[in-house]
Design an enzyme around this catalytic site. Structure first.
Site, mmCIF file in Angstrom:
data_model
loop_
_atom_site.group_PDB
_atom_site.id
_atom_site.type_symbol
_atom_site.label_atom_id
_atom_site.label_comp_id
_atom_site.label_asym_id
_atom_site.label_seq_id
_atom_site.Cartn_x
_atom_site.Cartn_y
_atom_site.Cartn_z
ATOM 1 N N HIS A 214 6.426 4.217 5.430
ATOM 2 C CA HIS A 214 6.804 2.817 5.685
ATOM 3 C C HIS A 214 7.223 2.692 7.143
ATOM 4 O O HIS A 214 7.994 3.512 7.647
ATOM 5 C CB HIS A 214 7.956 2.409 4.766
ATOM 6 N N HIS B 216 8.222 -3.291 14.990
ATOM 7 C CA HIS B 216 8.844 -3.921 13.824
ATOM 8 C C HIS B 216 9.242 -5.326 14.249
ATOM 9 O O HIS B 216 10.205 -5.511 14.997
ATOM 10 C CB HIS B 216 10.063 -3.113 13.375
#
Length: 490
Positions: free
Chosen positions: A14, A60
């Protein structure tokens, strides 16, 4: 390795590009390289336009993380994808791009991977190919571009941050408390609790169609992500003529296993399901992967940047099958007979008994300074031994503390009745007892029970990140007995 992909648990990362926490760490190709060398087979990249909207960066989104160039990540994947395992790498792309940038990404993918890139012969597959069929291939899995959903309120984020775990993570539970909690909250709406995995809807989808998604980019998407309808009956509906991939956030998934556990098992017999950690796990802590594996979920995405017991479970699971990143699901999860569908919450009969003897340990005196554990005396070690698996099998035991010894001799025997040994993990931890502060960590390992060889074995321990310690080993014995026999623990 000849069954369809949906028949395997797959080692899944992830936010694979992050070097540390989810909020302010750097982005780099180095964590991707490490994950691939550790056997991870699913790499996630978040694709965003740069400040001038003419290039693609990996970061991110909506955080303070610093970006890394996409081409660096792709080059790293090409170079290291098949060093640890010959089996396919699935590249999941979180796409926040315009059609022009999609076209640029398509060109980069083809130039970087060339013949390594798996391109499906048709837009939809009736069945996934097998890992054997896909050896040496990179598979693209993503969805159409999307508009951002509203973020959580500051209060909600604070509540989630308060749930962050201690240094080694909370103890592994049998899952019963979680099920009760989600049941009490009610089924509710399976809403968009995470921004990262929600596809287009409404006006955003219409706008994307008007702009026109790049056709070559779409052609490269071999495993398409299904758009969620936020209705579990519809989301988990099995199409007999088409397979797909679905993604759920951990909170939506925990609600789903209370009300739709059987649907999840049936869905994952043909289709791929990915669970991803909530975005407010700021320090890269992890979701309990057992909650996914019990229901056949193939892709339980782990923050490889973190550490602790939940990541140790993931590392232990994928030590199986030669560490190739694919572990065949047990037959009980693939039985489609409605009368024999597996129920992980049911009272299951004991199939076998595992007897574990912990004789002694050694090696700390070589790998640690003399004053590492105690400044004035040798360490006081104790071992914790247990099993993680279905609720009925999950249990942890402990030896006595051996005072003032670098070579502790516990000579302790434990017995574990196992209902589903083919999906049980043996957990071993060593700690140093400290009366005045938190016990010190002395090593850990997690091993697939179904691959344990009976007999006396030297078991190497790992550090908190899962890397093997140079010298630290335990002398242990493993024995299996029929379910009808038993012996008292000593």
């Amino acid at each position: 390795m000849g069954w369809p992909l949906s028949h395997y648990f797959i080692y899944t990362g992830h936010n694979s590009y992050l070097t540390g926490n989810q909020l302010s760490s750097g982005c780099s190709e180095r964590p991707i390289v490490k994950a691939l060398l550790d056997g991870v087979r699913v790499i996630e990249l978040d694709l965003w336009p740069n400040s001038t909207k003419d290039e693609v960066e990996v970061l991110h989104g909506r955080t303070w993380t610093s970006p890394v160039e996409l081409n660096k990540c792709l080059d790293a994947i090409k170079e290291h994808a098949f060093v640890a395992s010959p089996y396919p790498v699935i590249l999941t792309l979180e796409d926040h791009l315009t059609p022009d940038l999609q076209a640029k990404v398509a060109k980069m993918l083809k130039q970087t991977f060339g013949d390594m890139l798996y391109i499906s012969e048709s837009e939809s597959m009736a069945e996934f190919p097998s890992p054997d069929d896909l050896k040496g291939k990179v598979i693209i899995s993503t969805k159409p571009p999307k508009e951002y959903l509203q973020t959580k309120s500051g209060k909600e984020e604070a509540e989630d941050r308060a749930e962050e775990e201690g240094v080694w993570g909370e103890e592994i539970s049998d899952g019963k408390a979680t099920a009760r909690q989600m049941s009490e909250q009610g089924s509710g709406k399976y809403g968009a609790e995470e921004a990262e995995e929600e596809p287009l809807d409404g006006e955003a989808e219409k706008k994307a169609r008007q702009q026109g998604a790049d056709s070559e980019y779409n052609r490269l998407i071999a495993i398409q992500l299904t758009r969620r309808k936020h209705d579990m009956d519809q989301d988990l509906k099995v199409d007999p003529d088409k397979v797909t991939r679905l993604s759920l956030g951990e909170k939506a998934y925990e609600k789903a296993i209370v009300s739709h556990g059987a649907h999840i098992i049936r869905f994952t017999q043909r289709n791929l399901l990915r669970i991803f950690p909530r975005s407010t796990r700021i320090m890269s802590s992890n979701y309990n992967p057992l909650m996914g594996w019990r229901y056949g979920v193939q892709m339980v995405a782990a923050n490889m940047q973190g550490h602790g017991r939940k990541l140790w479970l993931t590392q232990g699971m994928f030590r199986a099958n030669g560490g190739c990143g694919y572990v065949k699901k047990p037959d009980i999860l693939m039985n489609s007979d409605p009368d024999k569908l597996f129920d992980p919450k049911a009272d299951l009969p004991v199939k076998t008994r595992l007897r574990v003897t912990v004789y002694m340990g050694d090696g700390w005196r070589f790998d640690f300074r003399k004053t590492h554990f105690d400044k004035c005396s040798p360490p006081d070690f104790y071992a914790r031994v247990g099993v993680a698996g279905v609720a009925a099998d999950t249990r942890m035991e402990q030896t006595r503390v051996m005072m003032d010894s670098w070579i502790p001799a516990w000579d302790r025997e434990f017995e574990f009745p196992l209902a589903v040994p083919e999906r049980a993990l043996l957990r071993v931890e060593v700690h140093e007892s400290d009366n005045h502060q938190k016990d010190d960590f002395g090593g850990q390992t997690c091993l697939p029970v179904w691959e344990l060889r009976p007999g006396i074995r030297a078991v190497r321990l790992c550090d908190h990140k899962g890397q093997p310690l140079r010298s630290v080993k335990l002398l242990m014995r493993f024995e299996f007995f029929p379910s009808s026999s038993s012996s008292n623990s000593k």
